[in-house]
Design a protein around this motif. Structure first.
Motif, PDB file in Angstrom:
ATOM      1  N   ALA A 313      37.591  41.855  45.475  1.00 11.03           N
ATOM      2  CA  ALA A 313      38.583  42.048  46.534  1.00 11.03           C
ATOM      3  C   ALA A 313      39.998  41.991  45.982  1.00 11.03           C
ATOM      4  O   ALA A 313      40.888  42.736  46.421  1.00 11.03           O
ATOM      5  CB  ALA A 313      38.394  40.996  47.617  1.00 11.03           C
ATOM      6  N   ALA A 314      40.219  41.124  44.990  1.00 11.11           N
ATOM      7  CA  ALA A 314      41.548  41.022  44.393  1.00 11.11           C
ATOM      8  C   ALA A 314      41.919  42.306  43.666  1.00 11.11           C
ATOM      9  O   ALA A 314      43.054  42.805  43.788  1.00 11.11           O
ATOM     10  CB  ALA A 314      41.595  39.829  43.431  1.00 11.11           C
ATOM     11  N   LEU A 315      40.976  42.869  42.927  1.00 12.77           N
ATOM     12  CA  LEU A 315      41.275  44.071  42.164  1.00 12.77           C
ATOM     13  C   LEU A 315      41.385  45.302  43.054  1.00 12.77           C
ATOM     14  O   LEU A 315      42.171  46.211  42.770  1.00 12.77           O
ATOM     15  CB  LEU A 315      40.201  44.281  41.091  1.00 12.77           C
ATOM     16  N   ARG A 316      40.627  45.340  44.132  1.00 11.46           N
ATOM     17  CA  ARG A 316      40.650  46.516  45.005  1.00 11.46           C
ATOM     18  C   ARG A 316      41.771  46.447  46.036  1.00 11.46           C
ATOM     19  O   ARG A 316      42.445  47.443  46.312  1.00 11.46           O
ATOM     20  CB  ARG A 316      39.320  46.658  45.734  1.00 11.46           C
ATOM     21  N   ASP A 317      41.945  45.258  46.623  1.00 14.51           N
ATOM     22  CA  ASP A 317      42.810  45.149  47.799  1.00 14.51           C
ATOM     23  C   ASP A 317      44.037  44.282  47.583  1.00 14.51           C
ATOM     24  O   ASP A 317      44.831  44.090  48.517  1.00 14.51           O
ATOM     25  CB  ASP A 317      42.005  44.576  48.978  1.00 14.51           C
ATOM     26  N   GLY A 318      44.181  43.701  46.401  1.00 14.42           N
ATOM     27  CA  GLY A 318      45.335  42.844  46.156  1.00 14.42           C
ATOM     28  C   GLY A 318      45.204  41.449  46.721  1.00 14.42           C
ATOM     29  O   GLY A 318      46.206  40.714  46.815  1.00 14.42           O
ATOM     30  N   ALA A 319      43.992  41.050  47.114  1.00 20.24           N
ATOM     31  CA  ALA A 319      43.768  39.681  47.590  1.00 20.24           C
ATOM     32  C   ALA A 319      43.952  38.708  46.424  1.00 20.24           C
ATOM     33  O   ALA A 319      43.912  39.102  45.254  1.00 20.24           O
ATOM     34  CB  ALA A 319      42.361  39.564  48.173  1.00 20.24           C
ATOM     35  N   PRO A 320      44.150  37.417  46.703  1.00 19.41           N
ATOM     36  CA  PRO A 320      44.292  36.449  45.617  1.00 19.41           C
ATOM     37  C   PRO A 320      43.010  36.344  44.793  1.00 19.41           C
ATOM     38  O   PRO A 320      41.909  36.485  45.312  1.00 19.41           O
ATOM     39  CB  PRO A 320      44.580  35.131  46.345  1.00 19.41           C
ATOM     40  N   MET A 321      43.163  36.105  43.495  1.00 16.42           N
ATOM     41  CA  MET A 321      42.011  35.803  42.659  1.00 16.42           C
ATOM     42  C   MET A 321      41.389  34.485  43.127  1.00 16.42           C
ATOM     43  O   MET A 321      42.069  33.635  43.702  1.00 16.42           O
ATOM     44  CB  MET A 321      42.426  35.706  41.197  1.00 16.42           C
ATOM     45  N   PRO A 322      40.091  34.287  42.894  1.00 21.96           N
ATOM     46  CA  PRO A 322      39.416  33.108  43.446  1.00 21.96           C
ATOM     47  C   PRO A 322      39.903  31.778  42.889  1.00 21.96           C
ATOM     48  O   PRO A 322      39.833  30.752  43.579  1.00 21.96           O
ATOM     49  CB  PRO A 322      37.944  33.343  43.106  1.00 21.96           C
TER      50      PRO A 322
END
Length: 353
Positions: A313-322
């Motif tokens: 999700a972070a790489l696709r949508d710019g969400a925070p890394m876990p």
């Protein structure tokens, strides 16, 4: 449907084979594209487990064609974590680094700063944040079931009195070997995640097995800024195992036994997309309450798959890394203080930023 993100995995030992490879393969939107290992036996295992992944002898082959990948996972021996991660960052590739992030906090800080300057995502595989018992304790604490928490006890104990050859038994500081780095990287991280900043550190660190070159028996006491005391045990020479977790509050306590079930399931070939993944049988539920009035509490299902789902999700949508890599730098700082505390026999303050 969006094209799957291509993942290159460096290393196919315990971390790469048992944890990273199956979790990556089970994550929608990720594809295990390349596995780097020279070892003939591990290459054959990788070929059998993931026949569609290309086998690569040397990570340099990946850096020469960075456009062929979207993510690199560093699951090498600890001494290679920083140089491999820096090479990936230099190639412009986002990186997951297995814990511990680095042998020293200073190296970790430099690595995090480099990732920030380059604008390339970096995160750390602190998978034990998704242990079922840890998720259960976090829920109980957040819901106030324990009242004000006074003491947190956490153990990763084993009985393996015979030394097994491998890099974890090497004494060089660059190896980051021994129980405190190997197991403490999880225990310290969990304690800080639950109860926040630490003011003081005290530790006892020993080598108990004949011929041991690294610590195999450690106790760490953390005093958190909010007054909670975390007592953490880790080692290879525990003939009778204590509770995995015991949390004591002024209203109730919670105690659970046994390690999270996911590692054993992964080792046996299980996958997170199977029914019942991470679930604990009812006879292993922890007990909540006070003596004389205890009740079993269902354990939250463990969810290691959430780590790579959040990476995707972070790489696709710019969400925070876990996992914020600065958290893992701080964990190494606390481990360094623990080693120093044990060597000097003193309680040490945690420096403020």
């Amino acid at each position: 449907m969006a094209k799957a993100l291509r993942v290159g995995l460096l290393g196919y030992g315990l971390a790469g084979r048992v944890f990273h490879a199956p979790l990556i393969a089970a994550t929608p939107g990720l594809r295990l594209d390349a596995i780097v290992t020279r070892d003939p036996q591990r290459r054959e295992q990788a070929r059998q487990h993931f026949p569609d992944a290309r086998l690569v002898d040397d990570a340099d082959e990946l850096w020469r064609t960075p456009d062929a990948l979207d993510l690199v996972v560093v699951a090498t021996p600890n001494r290679q974590h920083v140089p491999m991660a820096r090479a990936a960052l230099a190639a412009g590739l986002p990186v997951v680094v297995d814990k511990p992030l680095s042998p020293t906090a200073a190296e970790g800080r430099v690595l995090v700063d480099e990732a920030t300057e380059r604008g390339v995502p970096l995160t750390v595989f602190q998978n034990r944040r998704w242990d079922g018992d840890f998720l259960t304790v976090r829920r109980l604490v957040e819901q106030g079931e324990l009242g004000q928490v006074l003491r947190f006890e956490s153990r990763f104990e084993r009985f393996r009195p015979t030394i097994k050859p491998g890099w974890r038994e090497l004494a060089g500081p660059e190896e980051a070997g021994g129980a405190l780095f190997d197991l403490g990287a999880h225990l310290v991280d969990q304690a800080v995640q639950l109860f926040g900043p630490v003011d003081r550190v005290y530790a006892e660190v020993d080598r108990r097995r004949a011929g041991a070159a690294v610590d195999d028996d450690a106790f760490v006491a953390l005093t958190h800024a909010n007054g909670v005391h975390s007592h953490l045990w880790m080692g290879a020479v525990t003939a009778q195992l204590g509770p995995r977790l015991r949390v004591l509050g002024d209203r109730a306590g919670y105690t659970s036994y046994g390690l999270d079930v996911q590692e054993a399931a992964l080792h046996d070939g299980g996958r997170p997309d199977q029914p019942g993944w991470g679930e604990v049988p009812s006879d292993r539920y922890g007990l909540l309450g006070v003596d004389g009035d205890l009740r079993p509490v269902p354990t939250e299902p463990g969810a290691y798959q959430s780590f790579y789902a959040q990476v995707a999700a972070a790489l696709r949508d710019g969400a925070p890394m876990p996992v914020d890599p600065r958290d893992s730098v701080h964990t190494v700082e606390l481990i360094e203080l623990a080693h120093r505390s044990a060597a000097e026999g003193v309680v040490l303050p945690v420096p403020t930023a």
